[in-house]
Motif scaffolding. Structure first.
Motif, PDB file in Angstrom:
ATOM      1  N   MET A  54       0.821  -1.214   0.000  1.00  0.00           N
ATOM      2  CA  MET A  54       0.000   0.000   0.000  1.00  0.00           C
ATOM      3  C   MET A  54       0.859   1.272   0.000  1.00  0.00           C
ATOM      4  O   MET A  54       0.357   2.358  -0.259  1.00  0.00           O
ATOM      5  CB  MET A  54      -0.903   0.020   1.243  1.00  0.00           C
ATOM      6  N   ALA A  55       2.129   1.155   0.309  1.00  0.00           N
ATOM      7  CA  ALA A  55       3.001   2.330   0.450  1.00  0.00           C
ATOM      8  C   ALA A  55       3.924   2.465  -0.752  1.00  0.00           C
ATOM      9  O   ALA A  55       4.143   1.512  -1.503  1.00  0.00           O
ATOM     10  CB  ALA A  55       3.830   2.197   1.717  1.00  0.00           C
ATOM     11  N   SER A  56       4.461   3.670  -0.923  1.00  0.00           N
ATOM     12  CA  SER A  56       5.485   3.892  -1.943  1.00  0.00           C
ATOM     13  C   SER A  56       6.816   3.458  -1.350  1.00  0.00           C
ATOM     14  O   SER A  56       7.202   3.901  -0.270  1.00  0.00           O
ATOM     15  CB  SER A  56       5.575   5.375  -2.301  1.00  0.00           C
ATOM     16  N   ILE A  57       7.504   2.602  -2.048  1.00  0.00           N
ATOM     17  CA  ILE A  57       8.791   2.118  -1.555  1.00  0.00           C
ATOM     18  C   ILE A  57       9.893   2.919  -2.219  1.00  0.00           C
ATOM     19  O   ILE A  57       9.946   3.034  -3.442  1.00  0.00           O
ATOM     20  CB  ILE A  57       8.962   0.613  -1.844  1.00  0.00           C
ATOM     21  N   LYS A  58      10.740   3.464  -1.390  1.00  0.00           N
ATOM     22  CA  LYS A  58      11.877   4.238  -1.885  1.00  0.00           C
ATOM     23  C   LYS A  58      13.149   3.546  -1.423  1.00  0.00           C
ATOM     24  O   LYS A  58      13.173   2.925  -0.368  1.00  0.00           O
ATOM     25  CB  LYS A  58      11.813   5.661  -1.347  1.00  0.00           C
TER      26      LYS A  58
END
Length: 121
Positions: free
Chosen positions: A10-14
């Motif tokens: 669900m999150a943006s992975i950086k």
């Protein structure tokens, strides 16, 4: 307010570059690069340790300097004490002899010890 939880999907992975400090093995992001010099890093963990050590040394110095100030501020340390009463010898007057005050006897040794980091005696 309800605490929101989420999954990795669900999150943006950086991604970030991580560096390991050669002194303490602490891992940190490359954002700790020194702004004025390219390629040099400052470990936040080591910096904190240095601050604690600096704080300890400053407290010790403050304690020594305060001790020295208390010695010089004590009014009793400025008083001279006579070691003999005035007397007359063949009608002439002889002045009493005086013992130097603690401050005169010290000749600044307490101040020098405090400034140089030595134990005040």
């Amino acid at each position: 307010m309800e605490k929101r939880v989420f999954t990795k999907d669900m999150a943006s992975i950086k991604t970030a570059e991580v560096i390991e400090c050669p002194d303490c093995a602490f891992e940190f992001s490359v954002i700790h690069e020194q702004s004025e010099t390219n390629g040099l890093y400052s470990c936040p963990n080591c910096q904190e340790d240095n601050l604690e050590a600096d704080n300890y040394h400053l407290k010790e110095e403050n304690k020594r300097l305060r001790e020295a100030l208390e010695f010089y501020a004590e009014q009793e340390n400025w008083k001279r004490h006579n070691t003999s009463e005035p007397y007359s010898l063949d009608g002439g007057y002889e002045a009493p002899t005086w013992e130097p005050s603690a401050i005169e006897f010290d000749e600044g040794k307490v101040a020098h010890q405090a400034l140089q980091g030595g134990k005040i005696k």
